[in-house]
Each structure stands twice: as structure tokens, then as C-alpha cells.
Design a protein around this motif. Structure first.
Motif, PDB file in Angstrom:
ATOM      1  N   UNK A 129      -0.542  43.638 -22.117  1.00  0.00           N
ATOM      2  CA  UNK A 129      -0.388  42.579 -21.686  1.00  0.00           C
ATOM      3  C   UNK A 129       1.182  43.468 -20.180  1.00  0.00           C
ATOM      4  N   UNK A 130       0.377  44.184 -19.640  1.00  0.00           N
ATOM      5  CA  UNK A 130       1.415  44.607 -18.800  1.00  0.00           C
ATOM      6  C   UNK A 130       2.549  43.391 -17.935  1.00  0.00           C
ATOM      7  N   UNK A 131       2.018  42.338 -17.791  1.00  0.00           N
ATOM      8  CA  UNK A 131       1.953  41.471 -16.779  1.00  0.00           C
ATOM      9  C   UNK A 131       3.555  40.621 -17.391  1.00  0.00           C
ATOM     10  N   UNK A 132       4.352  40.627 -18.472  1.00  0.00           N
ATOM     11  CA  UNK A 132       4.791  40.160 -19.568  1.00  0.00           C
ATOM     12  C   UNK A 132       5.713  40.135 -18.750  1.00  0.00           C
ATOM     13  N   UNK A 133       6.428  38.465 -17.977  1.00  0.00           N
ATOM     14  CA  UNK A 133       7.852  39.429 -17.473  1.00  0.00           C
ATOM     15  C   UNK A 133       8.552  37.738 -18.233  1.00  0.00           C
ATOM     16  N   UNK A 134       9.873  37.901 -18.127  1.00  0.00           N
ATOM     17  CA  UNK A 134      10.996  36.890 -18.552  1.00  0.00           C
ATOM     18  C   UNK A 134      10.716  35.237 -17.769  1.00  0.00           C
ATOM     19  N   UNK A 135      10.402  34.951 -16.158  1.00  0.00           N
ATOM     20  CA  UNK A 135      10.776  34.479 -15.272  1.00  0.00           C
ATOM     21  C   UNK A 135       9.041  33.658 -15.737  1.00  0.00           C
ATOM     22  N   UNK A 136       8.203  33.987 -16.108  1.00  0.00           N
ATOM     23  CA  UNK A 136       6.999  33.381 -16.718  1.00  0.00           C
ATOM     24  C   UNK A 136       7.359  32.519 -17.758  1.00  0.00           C
ATOM     25  N   UNK A 137       7.984  33.334 -18.855  1.00  0.00           N
ATOM     26  CA  UNK A 137       8.604  31.598 -19.384  1.00  0.00           C
ATOM     27  C   UNK A 137       9.660  32.515 -20.654  1.00  0.00           C
ATOM     28  N   UNK A 138      10.665  31.833 -19.738  1.00  0.00           N
ATOM     29  CA  UNK A 138      11.810  32.457 -20.368  1.00  0.00           C
ATOM     30  C   UNK A 138      12.283  32.539 -21.659  1.00  0.00           C
ATOM     31  N   UNK A 139      11.623  31.013 -22.135  1.00  0.00           N
ATOM     32  CA  UNK A 139      12.144  30.947 -23.888  1.00  0.00           C
ATOM     33  C   UNK A 139      11.089  32.403 -24.849  1.00  0.00           C
ATOM     34  N   UNK A 140      10.092  32.772 -24.753  1.00  0.00           N
ATOM     35  CA  UNK A 140       9.831  33.317 -25.643  1.00  0.00           C
ATOM     36  C   UNK A 140       9.682  34.620 -25.501  1.00  0.00           C
ATOM     37  N   UNK A 181       2.386  46.095 -10.777  1.00  0.00           N
ATOM     38  CA  UNK A 181       1.142  46.208  -9.592  1.00  0.00           C
ATOM     39  C   UNK A 181       1.594  45.566  -8.464  1.00  0.00           C
ATOM     40  N   UNK A 182       1.387  45.336  -7.394  1.00  0.00           N
ATOM     41  CA  UNK A 182       0.602  44.581  -5.832  1.00  0.00           C
ATOM     42  C   UNK A 182       0.218  45.291  -5.381  1.00  0.00           C
ATOM     43  N   UNK A 183      -0.871  46.158  -6.208  1.00  0.00           N
ATOM     44  CA  UNK A 183      -2.300  46.572  -5.688  1.00  0.00           C
ATOM     45  C   UNK A 183      -3.382  45.974  -5.937  1.00  0.00           C
ATOM     46  N   UNK A 184      -4.336  45.933  -5.761  1.00  0.00           N
ATOM     47  CA  UNK A 184      -5.765  46.130  -6.266  1.00  0.00           C
ATOM     48  C   UNK A 184      -6.140  46.064  -6.939  1.00  0.00           C
ATOM     49  N   UNK A 185      -6.041  47.839  -8.089  1.00  0.00           N
ATOM     50  CA  UNK A 185      -5.497  47.932  -9.269  1.00  0.00           C
ATOM     51  C   UNK A 185      -4.801  47.232 -10.136  1.00  0.00           C
ATOM     52  N   UNK A 186      -3.667  46.753  -9.889  1.00  0.00           N
ATOM     53  CA  UNK A 186      -2.572  45.455 -10.876  1.00  0.00           C
ATOM     54  C   UNK A 186      -3.905  44.838 -10.801  1.00  0.00           C
ATOM     55  N   UNK A 187      -4.409  44.259 -10.007  1.00  0.00           N
ATOM     56  CA  UNK A 187      -5.221  42.385 -10.234  1.00  0.00           C
ATOM     57  C   UNK A 187      -5.969  42.806 -11.401  1.00  0.00           C
ATOM     58  N   UNK A 188      -6.725  44.625 -10.895  1.00  0.00           N
ATOM     59  CA  UNK A 188      -8.097  44.251 -11.713  1.00  0.00           C
ATOM     60  C   UNK A 188      -7.356  45.139 -12.974  1.00  0.00           C
ATOM     61  N   UNK A 189      -6.634  45.507 -13.545  1.00  0.00           N
ATOM     62  CA  UNK A 189      -6.229  45.149 -14.665  1.00  0.00           C
ATOM     63  C   UNK A 189      -6.017  44.151 -15.596  1.00  0.00           C
ATOM     64  N   UNK A 190      -4.950  43.129 -14.705  1.00  0.00           N
ATOM     65  CA  UNK A 190      -4.516  41.897 -15.122  1.00  0.00           C
ATOM     66  C   UNK A 190      -5.641  41.204 -15.590  1.00  0.00           C
ATOM     67  N   UNK A 191      -7.104  40.770 -14.586  1.00  0.00           N
ATOM     68  CA  UNK A 191      -8.320  40.261 -14.853  1.00  0.00           C
ATOM     69  C   UNK A 191      -8.996  40.652 -15.442  1.00  0.00           C
ATOM     70  N   UNK A 192      -9.117  42.208 -16.164  1.00  0.00           N
ATOM     71  CA  UNK A 192      -9.149  42.599 -17.052  1.00  0.00           C
ATOM     72  C   UNK A 192      -8.877  42.324 -18.622  1.00  0.00           C
ATOM     73  N   UNK A 193      -7.731  42.134 -18.551  1.00  0.00           N
ATOM     74  CA  UNK A 193      -6.129  41.702 -19.704  1.00  0.00           C
ATOM     75  C   UNK A 193      -7.194  40.236 -20.123  1.00  0.00           C
ATOM     76  N   UNK A 194      -7.529  39.335 -19.047  1.00  0.00           N
ATOM     77  CA  UNK A 194      -8.020  38.119 -19.018  1.00  0.00           C
ATOM     78  C   UNK A 194      -9.517  38.338 -19.625  1.00  0.00           C
TER      79      UNK A 194
END
Length: 186
Positions: A46-57, A71-84
Motif C-alpha cells: 500500500x504505497x499510496x496510503x495517505x492521510x488526505x484520503x482517510x484522515x481517521x485511519x 509518483x505521478x508517473x506511468x510507473x506509479x499508476x502501474x504500481x497502484x493498479x497492480x496493488x489493486x
């Protein structure tokens, strides 16, 4: 074949519905109850967990620096989709709803149920072989389409797995860069 198509359509519909429903539902959760549920492997993916998404978590960030945006890159999007995809295969509802939150919110606004209940139904429609394949699925960077620096299309043909997925099984998705991370929005 007909059953598989029905399952695929239902999975695709549920994915969209769940993704939309996860956003609002997440903010209502008891912060003391959720941190114990994610596994160590979920947190590591879960490299994308950020406090702004769910501040109470209280789920810790898996990013190396903790506070850095994804990362706001193609690779960052791929990594996030693979996480999903991996979370979908593990039936990790928290991660699935986190990544697909904006799409799930849209679906919920159109009359679908909350992300968690929708994806619970989706999990039931995915075969054990498909779940196993999703746990190690990767994305072929040559097959994705960068529409803008903040919007990337992930066609089902880009998914590389030990099982074959069609549009009706898994579907194609749009990821957008929002709040310092990539999210499924459509």
C-alpha cells in the motif's frame, strides 16, 4: 461460458459500485477497528496510503519516506493498479476500496451499495483460479494509454496473469492522479 460472462459482468459492475462506495464508508469506520485488519503484506503493498484520503485511519504508510506523495508517473499508476489487482485476488476489501474509492463513490451515487458490500459480492463471483492469478498479476506498460499526466487507461489486455481475463471478467479502468496518489475513477 454463459456463467463466466455473467460473473464477469457482475464483477465489473460490483467493482465499479464498490469503488464508489468505499470513499464515504471509509470515513465512517471506527479507527480503532480497522488497523488490526490489514495484513503485513497489505500494508507493504500500500504505497499510496495517505492521510488526505482517510484522515481517521491509522494505517501506516508503506512508502519509504511515509509522507511523500505517490509518483505521478506511468510507473506509479502501474504500481497502484497492480496493488489493486493483488488485493482483489486476496479479497483485501480495505485496499480494494482504497484504490477504487472514487469509482465506487460514483456507483454508490447512482444507487449501488457501499464499497464493502459491493466488493463482497464481487469476490464471490471470481473463481479461485482467477483469484490466485490476480495475486501475482502484472501490467504490461506497452499496453496502457497515457491520456494526460494525470489520467491513464488500463485496458484488460494489459493485465498479465496465469489466467486469462476478458472485458466482461475484469474490465478496463481509468486511473487518475488525485490527492497525491493514483485512484480508479472509471
Amino acid at each position: 461460458m454463459k456463467d463466466r460472462t455473467m460473473v464477469s459482468v457482475a464483477v465489473s459492475a460490483c467493482v465499479v459500485l464498490v469503488a464508489c462506495a468505499c470513499g464515504p464508508e471509509k470515513s465512517k469506520e471506527d479507527p480503532d477497528a480497522k488497523p488490526a485488519q490489514p495484513s503485513a503484506s497489505t500494508q507493504a503493498e500500500s504505497p499510496s496510503a495517505t492521510p488526505s484520503v482517510s484522515p481517521r485511519t491509522e494505517k501506516p504508510s508503506a512508502e519509504p519516506t511515509g509522507d511523500q506523495p505517490a509518483p505521478r508517473t506511468k510507473e506509479g499508476a502501474i504500481q497502484r493498479y497492480e496493488q489493486y489487482l493483488h488485493a482483489l485476488g486476496r479479497e483485501d476489501i480495505d485496499t480494494v476500496c482504497e484504490v477504487a474509492g472514487p469509482a465506487a463513490k460514483k456507483a454508490q451515487d447512482q444507487g449501488s451499495g457501499p464499497c464493502t458490500s459491493t466488493y463482497s459480492a464481487v469476490f464471490q463471483m471470481i473463481s479461485p483460479a482467477q483469484k490466485k492469478a490476480l495475486q501475482t498479476a502484472t501490467v504490461d506498460p506497452q499496453r496502457i494509454a497515457v491520456r494526460t499526466p494525470d489520467k491513464i487507461e488500463m485496458p484488460v489486455e494489459a493485465v498479465r496473469a496465469s489466467a486469462t481475463f476478458s472485458e466482461s471478467d475484469l474490465g478496463s479502468y481509468t486511473l487518475e492522479y488525485l490527492k497525491n496518489n493514483w485512484y480508479i475513477t472509471d
